[in-house]
Structure formats: C-alpha cells, structure tokens
Write an enzyme that holds these catalytic residues in place. Sequence first.
Site: not given
Length: 182
Positions: A107-108
């Site tokens: 993800c991030h």
Amino acid sequence: MTDLTGKRIAFLATDGFEDSELTSPWAAVTDAGATAVMIAPEAGSIEGKNGHTQQVDEISASADPSAYDAIVLPGGVVNADHLRMDAASVAFAKAFFEASKPVGAICHAAWLLIEADVVDGRTITSYPSLATDLKNAGADWVDEEVVVDQGLVSSRTPDDLPAFNAKVIEEISEGRHEGQHA
C-alpha cells in the site's frame, strides 16, 4: 507452507498503520515459524487506523538491522507519511536493501522506500495514488496484485494480502538476493 523457523522478521510501523496490513503478514510469518518484532520510532505501543494496538519491541533509532532476516512495511497513509519523516526509520529500512535482504512493502509503505532512495530501476506496485511518486523516483510502477523484484515484494491493498503474504514468506525462505540493493 515454507518453514521460517529461526528467522527474525522486523515490522516497521507507527500510529495510523492499516491494521490488516500489519496483522495478516505478522500472523503469516509467525505461523511459518518466524519471530516477528515490532519496530517503531517511539517506545510503548502503536495504534492502527481501525484500532488494533501493537506493543513496540524496539525503537528504530537503536534497532540493529543485522539482527533481522527481512523487513515488512505495512501501509496506511498516516503511518507511511510519519515514517518517511523519521530519519532513523528511513535508515533502518534502507539497511535491508544495502544488505540484500528481503523487503515486503504494501500500500502506502512505498513512500518510505522513495524516501530511502531504493526504488530507482525497480519494478513495484503500491496503492494506485503513489504511482506518479514512484515513477518520479525512477521506479517502473505496475498495477498488479503482487510484484517481486529481486527480494522486494510489493502489493496494493489489503485485498492483495493472501498473495503478498505468500510471496513474502517465499522470499524470506530464499534468503539474501544479490539484486536487492540500495
């Protein structure tokens, strides 16, 4: 399932992590026999964006990357944004690339890898909103469930966790990857 008995896996996160992106890989590696260790910028505990609380085992400023076989970086916007602003956390993550050790980022978490200057020339995926950031840092961003590039395992969202976990375990079991570099 691959046996990771005797392996020590660092998890690096802080408040605001995506709960499942910590708890699911943690369960996967410990179920495979590894010891998971929570590293964070500050002592005490950290809390995910959905309320999961995790006790911190070591702080990033004093944690020794050579004591670990691999690192897993959970996502979460707030988590990743705060970690990339913490020099000790950036240096801790970068050390795994310098030692050619497996790295899992979902993800991030890729923001931290950009800050560590380790994505240039690498094929990687992430949450789609990071695509331009990764491309600007020299990465070849692709929109796939899981991407493996010389020991770097990346995925997009919690939906990708089964594939992410399987590849993280596989890469850890393989050990160092000479193509993994800073």
